[in-house]
Scaffold this motif. Structure first.
Motif, PDB file in Angstrom:
ATOM      1  N   ASP A  83      -7.161  13.226  11.144  1.00 50.69           N
ATOM      2  CA  ASP A  83      -7.159  11.991  11.926  1.00 50.69           C
ATOM      3  C   ASP A  83      -5.963  11.141  11.505  1.00 50.69           C
ATOM      4  N   PRO A  84      -5.061  10.772  12.435  1.00 52.29           N
ATOM      5  CA  PRO A  84      -3.866  10.033  12.044  1.00 52.29           C
ATOM      6  C   PRO A  84      -4.141   8.623  11.541  1.00 52.29           C
ATOM      7  N   THR A  85      -5.323   8.077  11.802  1.00 55.48           N
ATOM      8  CA  THR A  85      -5.618   6.724  11.337  1.00 55.48           C
ATOM      9  C   THR A  85      -6.318   6.710   9.985  1.00 55.48           C
ATOM     10  N   ARG A  86      -6.601   7.885   9.418  1.00 55.34           N
ATOM     11  CA  ARG A  86      -7.302   7.927   8.147  1.00 55.34           C
ATOM     12  C   ARG A  86      -6.764   9.070   7.294  1.00 55.34           C
ATOM     13  N   LEU A  87      -6.342   8.749   6.090  1.00 52.99           N
ATOM     14  CA  LEU A  87      -5.937   9.786   5.155  1.00 52.99           C
ATOM     15  C   LEU A  87      -7.200  10.434   4.606  1.00 52.99           C
ATOM     16  N   PRO A  88      -7.156  11.708   4.237  1.00 57.52           N
ATOM     17  CA  PRO A  88      -8.380  12.408   3.831  1.00 57.52           C
ATOM     18  C   PRO A  88      -9.088  11.809   2.622  1.00 57.52           C
ATOM     19  N   HIS A  89      -8.338  11.244   1.672  1.00 57.89           N
ATOM     20  CA  HIS A  89      -8.973  10.723   0.465  1.00 57.89           C
ATOM     21  C   HIS A  89      -8.854   9.210   0.351  1.00 57.89           C
ATOM     22  N   ALA A  90      -8.359   8.553   1.400  1.00 57.66           N
ATOM     23  CA  ALA A  90      -8.164   7.105   1.343  1.00 57.66           C
ATOM     24  C   ALA A  90      -9.492   6.401   1.595  1.00 57.66           C
ATOM     25  N   PRO A  91      -9.797   5.374   0.816  1.00 56.28           N
ATOM     26  CA  PRO A  91     -11.050   4.671   1.011  1.00 56.28           C
ATOM     27  C   PRO A  91     -11.056   3.786   2.254  1.00 56.28           C
ATOM     28  N   HIS A  92      -9.870   3.433   2.763  1.00 57.21           N
ATOM     29  CA  HIS A  92      -9.779   2.550   3.927  1.00 57.21           C
ATOM     30  C   HIS A  92      -8.870   3.183   4.975  1.00 57.21           C
ATOM     31  N   PRO A  93      -9.117   2.919   6.257  1.00 51.12           N
ATOM     32  CA  PRO A  93      -8.230   3.466   7.287  1.00 51.12           C
ATOM     33  C   PRO A  93      -6.857   2.802   7.204  1.00 51.12           C
ATOM     34  N   LEU A  94      -5.846   3.496   7.724  1.00 48.55           N
ATOM     35  CA  LEU A  94      -4.511   2.921   7.772  1.00 48.55           C
ATOM     36  C   LEU A  94      -4.477   1.784   8.789  1.00 48.55           C
ATOM     37  N   ALA A  95      -3.572   0.857   8.589  1.00 44.45           N
ATOM     38  CA  ALA A  95      -3.437  -0.262   9.522  1.00 44.45           C
ATOM     39  C   ALA A  95      -2.927   0.252  10.866  1.00 44.45           C
ATOM     40  N   PRO A  96      -3.409  -0.345  11.959  1.00 43.60           N
ATOM     41  CA  PRO A  96      -2.908   0.073  13.275  1.00 43.60           C
ATOM     42  C   PRO A  96      -1.434  -0.302  13.434  1.00 43.60           C
ATOM     43  N   ASP A  97      -0.764   0.354  14.369  1.00 37.76           N
ATOM     44  CA  ASP A  97       0.665   0.121  14.575  1.00 37.76           C
ATOM     45  C   ASP A  97       0.985  -1.343  14.852  1.00 37.76           C
ATOM     46  N   SER A  98       0.086  -2.048  15.532  1.00 36.68           N
ATOM     47  CA  SER A  98       0.361  -3.448  15.841  1.00 36.68           C
ATOM     48  C   SER A  98       0.461  -4.303  14.577  1.00 36.68           C
ATOM     49  N   LEU A  99      -0.232  -3.921  13.496  1.00 36.55           N
ATOM     50  CA  LEU A  99      -0.166  -4.684  12.255  1.00 36.55           C
ATOM     51  C   LEU A  99       1.062  -4.346  11.421  1.00 36.55           C
ATOM     52  N   ILE A 100       1.528  -3.111  11.494  1.00 38.78           N
ATOM     53  CA  ILE A 100       2.662  -2.724  10.666  1.00 38.78           C
ATOM     54  C   ILE A 100       3.990  -2.854  11.401  1.00 38.78           C
ATOM     55  N   ALA A 101       3.971  -3.301  12.658  1.00 47.91           N
ATOM     56  CA  ALA A 101       5.203  -3.422  13.436  1.00 47.91           C
ATOM     57  C   ALA A 101       6.180  -4.394  12.790  1.00 47.91           C
ATOM     58  N   GLY A 102       5.680  -5.412  12.091  1.00 47.48           N
ATOM     59  CA  GLY A 102       6.544  -6.403  11.473  1.00 47.48           C
ATOM     60  C   GLY A 102       7.049  -6.018  10.095  1.00 47.48           C
ATOM     61  N   TYR A 103       6.591  -4.905   9.546  1.00 43.25           N
ATOM     62  CA  TYR A 103       7.044  -4.470   8.221  1.00 43.25           C
ATOM     63  C   TYR A 103       8.474  -3.965   8.316  1.00 43.25           C
ATOM     64  N   SER A 104       9.244  -4.195   7.293  1.00 36.11           N
ATOM     65  CA  SER A 104      10.614  -3.690   7.292  1.00 36.11           C
ATOM     66  C   SER A 104      10.603  -2.171   7.137  1.00 36.11           C
ATOM     67  N   PRO A 105      11.637  -1.505   7.648  1.00 36.01           N
ATOM     68  CA  PRO A 105      11.659  -0.036   7.598  1.00 36.01           C
ATOM     69  C   PRO A 105      11.586   0.522   6.179  1.00 36.01           C
ATOM     70  N   TRP A 106      12.242  -0.121   5.215  1.00 32.71           N
ATOM     71  CA  TRP A 106      12.224   0.412   3.854  1.00 32.71           C
ATOM     72  C   TRP A 106      10.830   0.321   3.260  1.00 32.71           C
ATOM     73  N   LEU A 107      10.060  -0.724   3.617  1.00 33.10           N
ATOM     74  CA  LEU A 107       8.700  -0.854   3.099  1.00 33.10           C
ATOM     75  C   LEU A 107       7.809   0.252   3.652  1.00 33.10           C
ATOM     76  N   LYS A 108       7.956   0.551   4.934  1.00 33.35           N
ATOM     77  CA  LYS A 108       7.176   1.646   5.530  1.00 33.35           C
ATOM     78  C   LYS A 108       7.469   2.964   4.822  1.00 33.35           C
ATOM     79  N   ALA A 109       8.755   3.230   4.590  1.00 33.82           N
ATOM     80  CA  ALA A 109       9.136   4.490   3.940  1.00 33.82           C
ATOM     81  C   ALA A 109       8.593   4.548   2.521  1.00 33.82           C
TER      82      ALA A 109
END
Length: 69
Positions: A2-28
């Motif tokens: 599932d692209p919204t959840r890592l297999p061992h992550a306790p919380h789902p990943l943030a949706p694209d609308s929330l991470i759109a404002g993050y700088s590219p280096w932070l995402k990487a």
């Protein structure tokens, strides 16, 4: 996987609308850290290695562009 959840992550990943404002280096950096610290199964490692190569190349490109200066 599932692209919204890592297999061992306790919380789902943030949706694209929330991470759109993050700088590219932070995402990487966040993705590189997640890839290296998650306890991946042996079956997942070939795919993770492919993504890591791209992420490290992307980080290098961002560094050359001055994002990390």
């Amino acid at each position: 996987m599932d692209p919204t959840r890592l297999p061992h992550a306790p919380h789902p990943l943030a949706p694209d609308s929330l991470i759109a404002g993050y700088s590219p280096w932070l995402k990487a950096r966040v993705l590189i850290r997640a890839a290296l610290t998650m306890p991946w199964s042996p079956e997942d490692w070939p795919e993770i290695r492919q993504h890591l190569k791209w992420l490290l190349a992307e980080e290098s490109r961002l560094r050359r562009q001055g994002w990390l200066n």
